[in-house]
Design a protein around this motif. Sequence first.
Motif, short mmCIF file in Angstrom:
data_model
loop_
_atom_site.label_atom_id
_atom_site.label_comp_id
_atom_site.label_asym_id
_atom_site.label_seq_id
_atom_site.Cartn_x
_atom_site.Cartn_y
_atom_site.Cartn_z
N ILE A 1 0.89 -1.17 0.00
CA ILE A 1 0.00 0.00 0.00
C ILE A 1 0.92 1.21 0.00
O ILE A 1 1.53 1.54 1.02
N TYR B 1 -14.95 -4.16 0.43
CA TYR B 1 -14.15 -3.11 1.07
C TYR B 1 -14.87 -1.77 1.10
O TYR B 1 -14.25 -0.75 1.38
N GLN C 1 -8.13 4.67 -1.58
CA GLN C 1 -7.29 3.89 -0.67
C GLN C 1 -7.90 2.52 -0.37
O GLN C 1 -7.21 1.51 -0.31
N LYS C 2 -9.21 2.50 -0.19
CA LYS C 2 -9.89 1.21 0.07
C LYS C 2 -9.72 0.26 -1.12
O LYS C 2 -9.54 -0.95 -0.94
N ILE D 1 -6.18 -1.14 -0.98
CA ILE D 1 -6.06 -2.12 0.10
C ILE D 1 -6.75 -3.43 -0.28
O ILE D 1 -6.21 -4.52 -0.07
N ALA E 1 2.24 -1.39 4.65
CA ALA E 1 1.24 -0.31 4.66
C ALA E 1 1.96 1.00 4.97
O ALA E 1 2.31 1.28 6.11
N PRO F 1 -1.00 4.48 5.48
CA PRO F 1 -2.24 3.95 4.89
C PRO F 1 -3.47 4.82 5.13
O PRO F 1 -4.46 4.69 4.42
N THR F 2 -3.43 5.71 6.14
CA THR F 2 -4.62 6.52 6.44
C THR F 2 -4.38 8.00 6.20
O THR F 2 -5.14 8.84 6.68
N ALA G 1 -13.03 5.90 7.71
CA ALA G 1 -12.13 5.15 6.82
C ALA G 1 -10.91 4.64 7.59
O ALA G 1 -10.44 3.53 7.36
N ILE H 1 -9.67 0.74 7.87
CA ILE H 1 -8.35 0.29 7.43
C ILE H 1 -7.58 -0.37 8.57
O ILE H 1 -6.93 -1.40 8.38
N HIS H 2 -7.67 0.19 9.77
CA HIS H 2 -7.01 -0.43 10.92
C HIS H 2 -7.52 -1.85 11.15
O HIS H 2 -6.74 -2.77 11.45
N ARG I 1 -8.70 -3.87 8.89
CA ARG I 1 -8.19 -4.75 7.84
C ARG I 1 -6.75 -5.16 8.13
O ARG I 1 -6.37 -6.30 7.88
#
Length: 509
Positions: free
Chosen positions: A331, A382, A402-403, A406, A419, A422-423, A430, A434-435, A437
């Motif tokens: 990512i 996702y 981003q989703k 991922i 990653a 990633p955020t 969101a 993501i956390h 996942r």
Amino acid sequence: MLNIRKEFGTFVANDNITLQLKKGEIHALLGENGAGKSTLMNVLFGLYQPEGGEIRVNGKTVEITDPNVANDLGIGMVHQHFMLVENFTVTENIILGREPNKYGTVNVKDAAVKVQELSELYGLDVDPNAKIEDISVGMQQRVEILKTLYRGAEILIFDEPTASLTPQEIHELIEIMKRLVNEGKSIILITHKLQEIMDVSDRVTVIRKGKGIGTVNTSETNPDELASLMVGRQVVFKTEKTPAKPTEEVFQIKDLVVEDYRGIPKVKSLNLSIRKGEIVGIAGIDGNGQTELIEAITGLRKVKSGHILLNGQEITGKKPRKVTEAGIGHIPQDRHKHGLVLDFPIGYNIALQTYYKEPISKGGIIDYKTITENANSIIEKYDVRTQGPMEPARALSGGNQQKAIIGREVERDPDLLIAALPTRGLDVGAIEFIHHRLIEQRDKGKAVLLISFELDEVMNVSDRIAVIYDGAIIDTVIPEETNEQELGLLMAGHSDKGNSLEVGDNGHV
């Protein structure tokens, strides 16, 4: 802005939204990725024309047909992705489109004097003669601010201004914004960061799924209430996870040295190992070798010396495709530059790592029906909010882009998931998604390498934290046994005893 309506075909991005800005205030505009915030501001700046509603400036109804009209009305916009020419100087960028002429010649010298005066007036500390390619991201943002001030802006729109900044640069930007309003300017601040809203804004307008939810005084609200207004449900800020159960070592870096394009070492004899079933977070101030480290692992940058091993196999110096085929998911820290082909449909982007393999490709022929089916599955799983797999990637909000990335990387079932930031620039909903996942990957027995400049994210998600300073890992700590103060000191090259840490040629402290 009264009852603004903006449509894209059958999609309503802004559904009769009202936003009222007072002189001398910082007004935050809050909403999930894709809620319509940037669209609303692009209407105000003249990049989009609304299908309905009215805009008034100082009580007078105006029609803003393009950004030049917005500039003439005293409205300036600092975009999330900077609009700068990298091999131009600061002054050349600021005057671009508004070049002062003297006998038919552009007078850069006089413009530089004015830029210097503006820089000093607002405490921006920008060198008018520096080239954009030679200055930091934070300084580039100051150039964007100066560009609006040079054009006489009284209303400044900041679109996700802290998304790419270090903590120190964020603090400096907040001080600059406060200075601007003290000089009589008015600011609209688009941000997902609730603490920044609490720290700097006077009022907050919340948008959810294209509709205006309401406006509240910042002093009369709190982050929990704002998060609930934004996503329509209670948000859990602390990521719940069971203790890690790591097993055997799956990834190793031994004495890695990586140089920049000038031949200067940026990663210095770095050593790191990650086991199956754990998340290792790398904490460090931007510019301490994180980018070069990621690029070396993923095959995007040459390695000077050292070894990178996955499942005991050497992957040092392999091409990016060979690295991903070996079992690494990536990512990237810049989703636009390294994560997506923005003009491709989002469905094609989801297939970028697998388009040449079965079942998508058979006998060298791509099966577009399978691409669509696979994309629809990931879009649903996702929660990628899009009009469909054929919508161009650039039309999606940052969070939904981003989703999709991922989903693409995780569904390949890699042994190691990298990653990187990633955020960055994402809303709390969101971030929460993501956390979860990343933790899911860990709980499946996979290894996760998390690189982030957000200390709370590193503390919240990691099972172990490796601190990087001046290109080397100088310490490894357990989140439950440390705190942000100790981490911050380590990241700055100091121990908790106040001693300075020096990294020798061999990378040891």
